[in-house]
Write a protein that holds these residues in place. Sequence first.
Motif, mmCIF file in Angstrom:
data_model
loop_
_atom_site.group_PDB
_atom_site.id
_atom_site.type_symbol
_atom_site.label_atom_id
_atom_site.label_comp_id
_atom_site.label_asym_id
_atom_site.label_seq_id
_atom_site.Cartn_x
_atom_site.Cartn_y
_atom_site.Cartn_z
ATOM 1 N N ASN A 16 0.801 -1.221 0.000
ATOM 2 C CA ASN A 16 0.000 0.000 0.000
ATOM 3 C C ASN A 16 0.839 1.278 0.000
ATOM 4 O O ASN A 16 0.312 2.359 0.208
ATOM 5 C CB ASN A 16 -0.931 -0.019 1.226
ATOM 6 C CG ASN A 16 -1.960 1.084 1.188
ATOM 7 O OD1 ASN A 16 -2.462 1.438 0.127
ATOM 8 N ND2 ASN A 16 -2.260 1.638 2.339
ATOM 9 N N SER A 17 2.121 1.174 -0.246
ATOM 10 C CA SER A 17 2.950 2.384 -0.262
ATOM 11 C C SER A 17 2.835 3.092 -1.613
ATOM 12 O O SER A 17 2.480 2.477 -2.632
ATOM 13 C CB SER A 17 4.414 2.048 0.014
ATOM 14 O OG SER A 17 5.001 1.426 -1.105
ATOM 15 N N GLN A 18 3.148 4.367 -1.621
ATOM 16 C CA GLN A 18 3.094 5.139 -2.866
ATOM 17 C C GLN A 18 3.984 4.507 -3.926
ATOM 18 O O GLN A 18 3.568 4.346 -5.073
ATOM 19 C CB GLN A 18 3.508 6.589 -2.621
ATOM 20 C CG GLN A 18 3.511 7.415 -3.892
ATOM 21 C CD GLN A 18 3.844 8.882 -3.650
ATOM 22 O OE1 GLN A 18 3.635 9.397 -2.557
ATOM 23 N NE2 GLN A 18 4.352 9.540 -4.670
ATOM 24 N N THR A 55 -5.017 2.634 -0.038
ATOM 25 C CA THR A 55 -5.494 3.862 0.610
ATOM 26 C C THR A 55 -4.500 5.017 0.589
ATOM 27 O O THR A 55 -4.843 6.124 0.988
ATOM 28 C CB THR A 55 -5.845 3.579 2.086
ATOM 29 O OG1 THR A 55 -4.674 3.105 2.762
ATOM 30 C CG2 THR A 55 -6.959 2.551 2.195
ATOM 31 N N THR A 56 -3.269 4.785 0.122
ATOM 32 C CA THR A 56 -2.256 5.836 0.232
ATOM 33 C C THR A 56 -2.007 6.623 -1.051
ATOM 34 O O THR A 56 -1.432 7.714 -0.988
ATOM 35 C CB THR A 56 -0.908 5.263 0.702
ATOM 36 O OG1 THR A 56 -0.478 4.282 -0.244
ATOM 37 C CG2 THR A 56 -1.022 4.648 2.081
ATOM 38 N N TYR A 57 -2.424 6.089 -2.178
ATOM 39 C CA TYR A 57 -2.131 6.757 -3.453
ATOM 40 C C TYR A 57 -3.105 6.220 -4.485
ATOM 41 O O TYR A 57 -3.636 5.117 -4.325
ATOM 42 C CB TYR A 57 -0.683 6.459 -3.873
ATOM 43 C CG TYR A 57 -0.032 7.527 -4.714
ATOM 44 C CD1 TYR A 57 0.108 8.834 -4.261
ATOM 45 C CD2 TYR A 57 0.470 7.224 -5.969
ATOM 46 C CE1 TYR A 57 0.722 9.801 -5.035
ATOM 47 C CE2 TYR A 57 1.096 8.183 -6.746
ATOM 48 C CZ TYR A 57 1.216 9.477 -6.273
ATOM 49 O OH TYR A 57 1.830 10.424 -7.036
ATOM 50 N N ASN A 58 -3.350 6.979 -5.546
ATOM 51 C CA ASN A 58 -4.287 6.462 -6.541
ATOM 52 C C ASN A 58 -3.655 6.396 -7.929
ATOM 53 O O ASN A 58 -2.786 7.188 -8.275
ATOM 54 C CB ASN A 58 -5.599 7.260 -6.539
ATOM 55 C CG ASN A 58 -5.406 8.698 -6.913
ATOM 56 O OD1 ASN A 58 -4.968 8.978 -8.012
ATOM 57 N ND2 ASN A 58 -5.738 9.614 -6.021
ATOM 58 N N TYR A 88 -4.691 -5.641 -2.784
ATOM 59 C CA TYR A 88 -3.927 -4.616 -3.506
ATOM 60 C C TYR A 88 -4.147 -4.682 -5.013
ATOM 61 O O TYR A 88 -3.214 -4.565 -5.808
ATOM 62 C CB TYR A 88 -2.442 -4.710 -3.176
ATOM 63 C CG TYR A 88 -2.153 -4.658 -1.699
ATOM 64 C CD1 TYR A 88 -2.485 -3.540 -0.949
ATOM 65 C CD2 TYR A 88 -1.558 -5.726 -1.045
ATOM 66 C CE1 TYR A 88 -2.234 -3.488 0.412
ATOM 67 C CE2 TYR A 88 -1.301 -5.678 0.316
ATOM 68 C CZ TYR A 88 -1.641 -4.558 1.038
ATOM 69 O OH TYR A 88 -1.397 -4.510 2.378
#
Length: 121
Positions: A16-18, A55-58, A88
């Motif tokens: 979930n990291s950028q 949730t951290t980047y789109n 993910y």
Amino acid sequence: MNQFRGIRGATTSDGNSQSEIEEATLELLQACISKNDVEIEDIAAAIFTVSQDITTYNPATVARKKLNWNFVPLLDVYQAPISSDLKYCIRVLLLVNSNKSQEELSKNFQYLKNAKHLREN
């Protein structure tokens, strides 16, 4: 003659990291574009869905910032939560103008990493 067509693809991020989301999104979009001979001018819009754990980047931000899709209408939405859904998961529907048939394009839909089993053809 160019017609309005859809190109599908999906992949999974390693987390979930950028940086993980960027890497997965870039790999997916570059595969979709290269396998279907799409130019940026051919893209009418891109719709991304992500699983609830992203949730951290789109992905739309990745397309705009990393691929310079500044004039392509982009949309991110959450996938409907389903208990058996992939973790993910990033999916895309590219709406393009193409002289290829929809059948021809469908042979080059891109399902990468853990998303390969979503479309086994």
